[in-house]
Each structure stands twice: as structure tokens, then as C-alpha cells.
Enzyme design. Structure first.
Site, PDB file in Angstrom:
ATOM      1  N   LYS A  12      85.954   8.754   3.009  1.00 14.41           N
ATOM      2  CA  LYS A  12      86.721   9.952   2.639  1.00 14.41           C
ATOM      3  C   LYS A  12      88.041   9.568   1.986  1.00 14.41           C
ATOM      4  O   LYS A  12      88.429  10.147   0.968  1.00 14.41           O
ATOM      5  CB  LYS A  12      86.933  10.841   3.876  1.00 14.41           C
ATOM      6  CG  LYS A  12      85.621  11.459   4.354  1.00 14.41           C
ATOM      7  CD  LYS A  12      85.708  12.152   5.707  1.00 14.41           C
ATOM      8  CE  LYS A  12      84.286  12.507   6.167  1.00 14.41           C
ATOM      9  NZ  LYS A  12      84.257  13.232   7.439  1.00 14.41           N
TER      10      LYS A  12
ATOM     11  N   GLN B 248      87.687  13.848  12.622  1.00 11.89           N
ATOM     12  CA  GLN B 248      86.377  13.206  12.564  1.00 11.89           C
ATOM     13  C   GLN B 248      85.656  13.376  13.896  1.00 11.89           C
ATOM     14  O   GLN B 248      86.200  13.059  14.950  1.00 11.89           O
ATOM     15  CB  GLN B 248      86.556  11.719  12.213  1.00 11.89           C
ATOM     16  CG  GLN B 248      85.262  10.984  11.959  1.00 11.89           C
ATOM     17  CD  GLN B 248      84.545  11.474  10.704  1.00 11.89           C
ATOM     18  OE1 GLN B 248      85.164  11.820   9.709  1.00 11.89           O
ATOM     19  NE2 GLN B 248      83.228  11.503  10.745  1.00 11.89           N
TER      20      GLN B 248
ATOM     21  N   ASP C 262      86.558  21.369   6.713  1.00 14.93           N
ATOM     22  CA  ASP C 262      85.173  21.171   7.175  1.00 14.93           C
ATOM     23  C   ASP C 262      84.488  22.522   7.410  1.00 14.93           C
ATOM     24  O   ASP C 262      83.279  22.576   7.618  1.00 14.93           O
ATOM     25  CB  ASP C 262      85.147  20.368   8.488  1.00 14.93           C
ATOM     26  CG  ASP C 262      84.940  18.870   8.266  1.00 14.93           C
ATOM     27  OD1 ASP C 262      84.404  18.496   7.204  1.00 14.93           O
ATOM     28  OD2 ASP C 262      85.301  18.084   9.165  1.00 14.93           O
TER      29      ASP C 262
END
Ligand code: BQF
Length: 287
Positions: free
Chosen positions: A52, A96, A119
């Protein structure tokens, strides 16, 4: 013989488009910024976070990776998120997953401002996805939709089967396919006649986390098979949920692992970060 969908190549094309958008934003004085929080040392998570950061750099997005030790208490993580929520130079925040067991994932996701939830895991953004009026794309499902679109695979009126019902992939994937006018079935570990149902699919999206689970006999000849699986085999190699060699003899289209859906997930994250930065600017200009 299936046409292999090159997710890496399609990703690279979209990332060029995103880099162009970022250049334009920078001319207007805005640098999109993404913060990625990782708690602990899970090796797969380390790789994903590195991917990322690197992808952000490639397209000109500012990124910060915040590494917290495994023993971090929940309150410390929530404080970190509150700080990032308040920063004007950070437009996207992601934590994460998975988190260490002593931390409540739901509480952490709820702490991220929905405006920065790139997300799209927060309740507000999940609700928006359900309704079909969304700002942030669920990254992996949106990546799958973009692969279909850019490979010329139509969804309208088609039978789509999603194998897997996670909140991150299966459920939002089914919604996006439904919004795209497919007729959608969700299968999971308790489904009876799973093979038969899969064999009815014109579009088969597989996200169950079992290496080589989908065999050639479970695939309709000519179907588009999208493999979201990421399984680490005992020999260290990466395998999808689809028996690639077998299924490639039957399917019309097939995504490889690696180099299929994975790069698209990251690309959609970049896109969401740019969307968040644009929305922040619009909000500022309105006020
Ligand atoms: C590729 C992920 C399972 C659980 C949590 C490129 C990635 C992977 C593969 C990547 C994933 C999977 C990510 C490839 C992010 C996708 O070349 O095939 C990129 O970094 N991903 C994640 O953040 O969390 C996960 C899979």
C-alpha cells in the site's frame, strides 16, 4: 482455454489515471494523504502494508505507515485514530486487519471518521453500499467489478455466484454485482449442492480462503472465474481458491493469483483516497 485476466496490467493502467488526477490536485494545492496503521508483526500484513505504501508513492499520494507493537492497548489505538481524524493533511485512514485478539475490531473501525474510512468498513459506509449511494468503494469487490468491466465481461442479466460471505469481500461483492444487474447467489461453507450452484454461474467470484477449492467440474464452460483467494501453501507459494490449471481448461476468463484481484484491491484503495481528498476540499469550499 480461458483468457487470463491480467490484473497487474489493468491495475497499472488505472494507476496512471489516478496519478494524473493526483497531479491535477497538486496543482490546486492538495496532496492526498493516507495513513495506514498496523498493529503487531503478522508477516502477511507486513507485506500488504508495504504494498500500500509503495503504491501510494507510485501515484504521488502522501502515505504514513504507523507501526504499533503487538501489545498496544485498545485505547492507545483509538487515540491514534482520533489524532488522524483531526488532521487536515490525512484524508484516508485504514487499520490493517486482522488485529491482535485483545482489540475489538468493531470498536476500532467505528472510531475512524466515515469521511476518512477508505476501506469502507464502517457501519455508515457499509449502509451506503447496500443502498447503492456510496462514496467509498469496498476495495476488493470494486476491484473485481473493474476487472470485469475492463475485460469486456457484461453483468446485466447474468447469473453471478459469490462463494464466501465475509463482510470484507463476499457480502459487498454480492451487492455490487446486484447493482450491476446480475442475478446473484451467495454460497458459503454450509451451502448444499455448492458444486451445482457454482456450475450455473456465468460469473463466479470465489473468496473462501481454501486453496484449490474450485475444480473444473464446478465451472460452467465459458464462465468468468474471479479468484479472490490468497492462501499461503506449506512450500511458501501463494495459491488462490481456484484450481488454476484445471479451471483454465473450462472457463472463458480466469484471474491468476498472484497478479489478478490483489493489485486491483490496492488500486481501489488509491482511488478512494483521492475521492476522500476531493471530498475534503469540497467540504472546505462550502464552509
Ligand atoms: C498480487 C488481503 C487477505 C486478508 C487480508 C497484490 C496484494 C496481494 C496480492 C495486497 C489483501 C490482499 C490485502 C497482490 C492487500 C490484497 O500481486 O497478486 C497486492 O497487498 N492485498 C490486505 O491488505 O489484506 C488482506 C488478503
Amino acid at each position: 482455454m480461458a483468457k487470463i485476466i491480467d490484473g497487474k496490467k489493468i491495475s497499472a493502467e488505472i494507476r496512471q489515471e489516478i496519478a494524473q488526477d493526483v497531479r491535477r490536485m497538486k496543482e490546486a494545492g492538495i496532496v492526498p494523504g493516507l495513513a495506514v496503521i498496523i498493529v503487531g508483526e503478522d508477516p502477511a500484513s507486513q507485506i500488504y502494508v508495504r504494498n500500500k505504501g509503495r503504491a501510494c508513492e507510485e501515484v504521488g499520494i502522501h502515505s504514513e505507515i504507523i507501526r504499533l507493537p503487538e501489545q498496544t492497548v485498545q485505547q492507545a489505538l483509538l487515540s491514534q485514530i482520533a489524532e488522524l481524524n483531526a488532521r487536515d493533511d490525512i484524508h484516508g485512514i485504514l487499520v490493517q486487519l486482522p488485529l491482535p485478539r485483545h482489540i475489538d475490531e468493531g470498536a476500532v473501525i467505528a472510531a475512524i471518521s466515515p469521511d476518512k474510512d477508505v476501506d469502507a468498513f464502517s457501519e455508515v459506509n457499509v449502509g451506503k453500499i447496500m443502498i447503492g449511494n456510496f462514496r467509498f468503494l469496498p476495495c476488493t469487490p470494486a476491484g473485481v467489478m473493474e476487472l470485469l468491466k475492463r475485460s469486456g465481461i457484461e453483468t446485466e442479466g447474468k447469473r453471478a455466484v459469490v462463494v464466501g460471505r465475509s463482510n470484507i469481500v463476499g457480502k459487498p461483492q454480492a451487492m455490487l454485482l446486484l447493482h450491476a444487474n446480475a442475478t446473484v447467489t451467495i454460497c458459503h461453507s454450509r451451502t448444499r449442492n455448492l458444486a451445482e450452484l457454482c456450475r450455473e454461474a456465468d460469473i463466479l467470484v470465489v473468496a473462501i480462503g481454501r486453496a484449490n477449492f474450485i475444480k473444473a467440474e464446478m465451472v460452467k464452460p465459458g464462465a468468468a472465474v474471479i479468484d479472490v483467494g490468497m492462501n499461503r501453501l506449506p512450500d511458501g507459494k501463494l495459491a488462490g481458491d481456484v484450481d488454476f490449471a484445471g479451471v483454465s481448461e473450462v472457463a472463458g476468463y480466469l484471474t491468476p493469483v498472484p497478479g489478478g484481484v490483489g493489485p486491483m484491491t490496492i488500486t481501489m484503495l488509491l482511488k478512494n483516497t483521492v475521492t476522500a481528498a476531493e471530498a475534503a476540499r469540497e467540504k472546505r469550499e462550502r464552509s
